[in-house]
Design an enzyme around this catalytic site. Structure first.
Site, PDB file in Angstrom:
ATOM      1  N   ARG A 122      -9.764   1.556   8.592  1.00  0.00           N
ATOM      2  CA  ARG A 122      -9.226   0.231   8.844  1.00  0.00           C
ATOM      3  C   ARG A 122     -10.222  -0.638   9.602  1.00  0.00           C
ATOM      4  NH1 ARG A 122      -3.477   0.688   8.370  1.00  0.00           N
ATOM      5  NH2 ARG A 122      -2.417  -1.217   8.921  1.00  0.00           N
ATOM      6  N   LYS A 132       0.831  -1.220   0.000  1.00  0.00           N
ATOM      7  CA  LYS A 132       0.000   0.000   0.000  1.00  0.00           C
ATOM      8  C   LYS A 132       0.859   1.261   0.000  1.00  0.00           C
ATOM      9  CE  LYS A 132      -2.391  -0.685   3.721  1.00  0.00           C
ATOM     10  NZ  LYS A 132      -1.943  -2.012   4.168  1.00  0.00           N
ATOM     11  N   ARG A 174      -1.096  -8.471  13.210  1.00  0.00           N
ATOM     12  CA  ARG A 174      -1.600  -7.505  12.205  1.00  0.00           C
ATOM     13  C   ARG A 174      -2.442  -8.215  11.144  1.00  0.00           C
ATOM     14  NH1 ARG A 174       3.948  -5.100  10.804  1.00  0.00           N
ATOM     15  NH2 ARG A 174       2.945  -4.082   9.037  1.00  0.00           N
ATOM     16  N   ARG A 190      11.274  -5.648   4.376  1.00  0.00           N
ATOM     17  CA  ARG A 190      10.923  -4.242   4.140  1.00  0.00           C
ATOM     18  C   ARG A 190      11.840  -3.277   4.889  1.00  0.00           C
ATOM     19  NH1 ARG A 190       4.885  -2.393   4.734  1.00  0.00           N
ATOM     20  NH2 ARG A 190       4.942  -3.217   6.855  1.00  0.00           N
ATOM     21  N   ARG A 239      10.946  -1.386  10.526  1.00  0.00           N
ATOM     22  CA  ARG A 239       9.910  -0.967  11.472  1.00  0.00           C
ATOM     23  C   ARG A 239       9.862  -1.862  12.694  1.00  0.00           C
ATOM     24  NH1 ARG A 239       4.552   0.026   7.975  1.00  0.00           N
ATOM     25  NH2 ARG A 239       3.704  -1.144   9.718  1.00  0.00           N
TER      26      ARG A 239
HETATM   27  P1  ADP Z   1       0.670  -1.856   7.486  1.00  0.00           P
HETATM   28  O1  ADP Z   1      -0.417  -1.576   6.505  1.00  0.00           O
HETATM   29  O2  ADP Z   1       1.865  -2.480   6.862  1.00  0.00           O
HETATM   30  O3  ADP Z   1       0.199  -2.626   8.686  1.00  0.00           O
HETATM   31  P2  ADP Z   1       0.690   0.934   8.446  1.00  0.00           P
HETATM   32  O4  ADP Z   1       1.863   1.803   8.435  1.00  0.00           O
HETATM   33  O5  ADP Z   1      -0.475   1.308   7.600  1.00  0.00           O
HETATM   34  O6  ADP Z   1       1.247  -0.506   8.040  1.00  0.00           O
HETATM   35  O7  ADP Z   1       0.158   0.759   9.941  1.00  0.00           O
HETATM   36  C1  ADP Z   1       1.000   0.398  10.997  1.00  0.00           C
HETATM   37  C2  ADP Z   1       0.240   0.380  12.322  1.00  0.00           C
HETATM   38  O8  ADP Z   1      -0.269   1.705  12.596  1.00  0.00           O
HETATM   39  C3  ADP Z   1      -0.991  -0.525  12.393  1.00  0.00           C
HETATM   40  O9  ADP Z   1      -0.661  -1.874  12.694  1.00  0.00           O
HETATM   41  C4  ADP Z   1      -1.786   0.161  13.520  1.00  0.00           C
HETATM   42  O10 ADP Z   1      -1.270  -0.142  14.789  1.00  0.00           O
HETATM   43  C5  ADP Z   1      -1.534   1.638  13.255  1.00  0.00           C
HETATM   44  N1  ADP Z   1      -2.573   2.222  12.362  1.00  0.00           N
HETATM   45  C6  ADP Z   1      -2.379   2.714  11.112  1.00  0.00           C
HETATM   46  N2  ADP Z   1      -3.537   3.142  10.584  1.00  0.00           N
HETATM   47  C7  ADP Z   1      -4.494   2.906  11.527  1.00  0.00           C
HETATM   48  C8  ADP Z   1      -5.904   3.103  11.594  1.00  0.00           C
HETATM   49  N3  ADP Z   1      -6.592   3.621  10.566  1.00  0.00           N
HETATM   50  N4  ADP Z   1      -6.546   2.745  12.727  1.00  0.00           N
HETATM   51  C9  ADP Z   1      -5.901   2.221  13.762  1.00  0.00           C
HETATM   52  N5  ADP Z   1      -4.577   1.990  13.773  1.00  0.00           N
HETATM   53  C10 ADP Z   1      -3.878   2.312  12.676  1.00  0.00           C
END
Ligand code: ADP
Length: 217
Positions: free
Chosen positions: A88, A13, A172, A127, A161
């Site tokens: 999400r 993404k 996740r 990554r 990360r």
């Molecule tokens: P990925 O899609 O690889 O899991 P992101 O960078 O989008 O990585 O998200 C990393 C973390 O940030 C998630 O596992 C969550 O803890 C938090 N996060 C990101 N976006 C949201 C959201 N919309 N609602 C709740 N937590 C979020």
């Protein structure tokens, strides 16, 4: 254009959002990046978010929805935006719909990046992200930087990360299936979903996404 990108962690993404946003000249709004920026700056929001993120869980909606709305209200997002990682869960999707209705705007499409689960794990393990926070993402095998540990685009330091550990990744993926996947049906009912096979070269996937957006509009 106003677009939402969904897909499991590791689907690409961030990589696709960065390229699509550039092509479409709209800001890339990633809630994950916003949280990481807050963590880097040591803000109270960052301190709260970090424990959830490191465990692979969702940051509570109260915090996330407010942060996303603030970002969408910034001037550069007035003409459109690409949301990456938000919404999400169904609560966030409904809050986003209310926000859009209040603003008198609509989504143009929701791109669902589809990747098999074993590939997701491989992608996440290799990554590397750029510290400069420009959305530059690399992979040690699939998209290796020219110089190890250094961002090709801006020379920033690359890092792994803290939530890319095996245990956090397992959580996740579980959270994705139980909380995020239901929003795909929610958007399908609105006729907004385009499914993009996200295997293959980065550029090919971007091209598929652009084609899908053209067909939608
Ligand atoms: P990925 O899609 O690889 O899991 P992101 O960078 O989008 O990585 O998200 C990393 C973390 O940030 C998630 O596992 C969550 O803890 C938090 N996060 C990101 N976006 C949201 C959201 N919309 N609602 C709740 N937590 C979020």
């Amino acid at each position: 254009m106003r677009i939402v990108l969904v897909g499991p962690p590791g689907a690409g993404k961030g990589t696709q959002a960065h390229l699509l946003a550039k092509t479409l000249s709209i800001p890339h709004i990633s809630t994950g990046d916003l949280f990481r920026a807050n963590i880097g700056q040591g803000t109270p929001l960052g301190v709260e978010a970090k424990s959830y993120m490191d465990a692979g869980r969702l940051v509570p909606d109260e915090v996330t929805i407010g942060m996303a709305k603030d970002r969408m209200l910034q001037e550069d997002a007035a003409g459109g935006f690409l949301l990456d990682g938000f919404p999400r869960n169904l609560g966030q999707a409904k809050a986003l719909d209310e926000f859009l209705a209040e603003q008198g705007i609509e989504l143009d499409g929701v791109l669902d990046l589809e990747v098999p689960e074993d590939e997701v794990v491989r992608r996440i393990a290799g990554r590397r992200l750029c510290r400069n926070d420009g959305g530059h993402v690399f992979h040690v095998d699939y998209n290796a930087p020219k110089t190890e540990g250094v961002c090709d685009e801006c020379g920033g330091e690359l890092y792994q990360r803290s939530d890319d550990t095996e245990e956090a990744v397992r959580t996740r993926l579980e959270v994705y299936h139980t909380e995020t996947e239901p929003i795909i049906d929610y958007y399908r009912q609105q006729g907004l979903i385009a499914t993009i096979p996200a295997l293959g070269k980065v550029d090919e996937v971007t091209q598929r996404a652009i084609e899908a957006l053209k067909q939608d509009s």
